[in-house]
Design a protein around this motif. Sequence first.
Motif, PDB file in Angstrom:
ATOM      1  N   ILE A 360       0.827  -1.211   0.000  1.00  0.00           N
ATOM      2  CA  ILE A 360       0.000   0.000   0.000  1.00  0.00           C
ATOM      3  C   ILE A 360       0.862   1.263   0.000  1.00  0.00           C
ATOM      4  N   PRO A 361       1.874   1.399   0.893  1.00  0.00           N
ATOM      5  CA  PRO A 361       2.737   2.578   0.816  1.00  0.00           C
ATOM      6  C   PRO A 361       3.477   2.686  -0.518  1.00  0.00           C
ATOM      7  N   THR A 362       3.880   1.550  -1.086  1.00  0.00           N
ATOM      8  CA  THR A 362       4.567   1.581  -2.371  1.00  0.00           C
ATOM      9  C   THR A 362       3.651   2.123  -3.463  1.00  0.00           C
ATOM     10  N   ALA A 363       2.392   1.699  -3.450  1.00  0.00           N
ATOM     11  CA  ALA A 363       1.425   2.182  -4.440  1.00  0.00           C
ATOM     12  C   ALA A 363       1.187   3.681  -4.284  1.00  0.00           C
ATOM     13  N   ILE A 364       0.990   4.127  -3.039  1.00  0.00           N
ATOM     14  CA  ILE A 364       0.782   5.559  -2.798  1.00  0.00           C
ATOM     15  C   ILE A 364       2.034   6.351  -3.165  1.00  0.00           C
ATOM     16  N   GLY A 365       3.201   5.811  -2.807  1.00  0.00           N
ATOM     17  CA  GLY A 365       4.457   6.480  -3.104  1.00  0.00           C
ATOM     18  C   GLY A 365       4.699   6.624  -4.592  1.00  0.00           C
ATOM     19  N   ALA A 366       4.321   5.612  -5.376  1.00  0.00           N
ATOM     20  CA  ALA A 366       4.500   5.682  -6.825  1.00  0.00           C
ATOM     21  C   ALA A 366       3.694   6.827  -7.412  1.00  0.00           C
ATOM     22  N   SER A 367       2.457   6.961  -6.956  1.00  0.00           N
ATOM     23  CA  SER A 367       1.619   8.064  -7.436  1.00  0.00           C
ATOM     24  C   SER A 367       2.183   9.401  -6.981  1.00  0.00           C
ATOM     25  N   ALA A 368       2.673   9.453  -5.733  1.00  0.00           N
ATOM     26  CA  ALA A 368       3.242  10.700  -5.209  1.00  0.00           C
ATOM     27  C   ALA A 368       4.487  11.114  -5.986  1.00  0.00           C
ATOM     28  N   VAL A 369       5.337  10.137  -6.329  1.00  0.00           N
ATOM     29  CA  VAL A 369       6.547  10.452  -7.091  1.00  0.00           C
ATOM     30  C   VAL A 369       6.181  11.075  -8.435  1.00  0.00           C
ATOM     31  N   GLY A 370       5.194  10.502  -9.121  1.00  0.00           N
ATOM     32  CA  GLY A 370       4.788  11.034 -10.415  1.00  0.00           C
ATOM     33  C   GLY A 370       4.299  12.469 -10.324  1.00  0.00           C
ATOM     34  N   VAL A 371       3.492  12.760  -9.297  1.00  0.00           N
ATOM     35  CA  VAL A 371       2.935  14.106  -9.134  1.00  0.00           C
ATOM     36  C   VAL A 371       4.001  15.081  -8.648  1.00  0.00           C
TER      37      VAL A 371
END
Length: 408
Positions: A360-371
């Motif tokens: 879950i943190p990895t998924a959220i982090g991936a989206s955060a990195v893109g933004v």
Amino acid sequence: MAETDRGYLDLFRNRRFALGLTSSGLAWGGYAVYEISVLLLSYRISHSLAIAGLVILVEFGAYSVTFIAGPTVDRARNLRTVLLVGYALQALFAFAIGLGLQSGHLSVPVLLTLVAGISLVWDFTWTADTALIPRLVSEGELFRANALFNTISGGNTVAGFGVGAALLLFVGPGGGMFIYAGLNLAALVIVIPLSLPSVRTAVTGFLEDFWDGWRELGRGVGKPLLQLAVFSSFQGFFTSAGPLLITLLTQREFVDPTFAYALLFTSFTVGGVVGGLILGYLNPRSWVSLVMLGSTAAEGILIVSSVYAAPALGPSLILWFLTGIFAAGFYQAYMTFLQGKVPGDRFGRVLTNLYLFRGIPTAIGASAVGVLATLWGAPALAWVIAATYLLCAIVGPLVLPGIRRLSF
């Protein structure tokens, strides 16, 4: 199997291990082609790094529900059945992506749906793949066995990323999907002779199995598995930063974006393979904590250095290679520790439950990195990533003492 500590060559003499390695090598070599293709493919059809980050969000979001696969894998009468079905379905979804791109009907929603399908099926094949390793080798061989699986059959496959890079250069990212489908079908054929019967002795219901897997996290003095799960959730937040930053940097900073992307992505993943082989050779069973904490700190520092090296290709290749070495260090030590410590009849459930904390943190982090990369730029984001990794490495063992002395 008796305790032993042999070299790499002896592992290849184990026919069952060789069959499992070959089958996984084909499937996960194809997955490596998929991984190197799907990010660029999503960027090309959307022209947005935020969409590329959304693809990883969907991918890792689906990975985070691997806990649904754990009881199924532990209860399977033969792990081979899980692998056969999983390889077939991944081939089908990959072929659909390639066909959709070729026909011009691959929209972002369709791509996200098919990526989710691949990832959900992957939950089962990955769990089965990881569970079969301790069934094929002894505890003393686990680091070396994992090194070989990561080299030949894992997401860091040299051949897979090499083929993926060639496809990007000559036929585009869509071709990788057809290769992925074909390699999964080949893996299906190879795994047929490999019987992997269950090691379970107890007969309980599905829900009881499910809850027993969660109870396992709270067992042991100091609850080391639970503390490791918490640490892994923080450490994993920016674990997808490397591929995403490579995507951003090569598209914006380099003269030939596709060529640079292929080379840097491959350099990063080859570094991961080398890191795994080094750990396999050293076999640091008594130093698992040091490997995980040291790799985390080093990766943060190297990500900053790699970002500032762009657009110089030579230094970038070296730095992303080194980043890959240390990125692999944490994950291989983490996975090998679980294989050596968790009983085989509960391994699938414990592994997938732990992955919920990390996924879950990895998924959220991936989206955060893109933004955040779009809003702040790569250098500022790299410093945030480095600070996060250093805090994990320094503060983590102080707050979570159970992760200081991990060994098996």
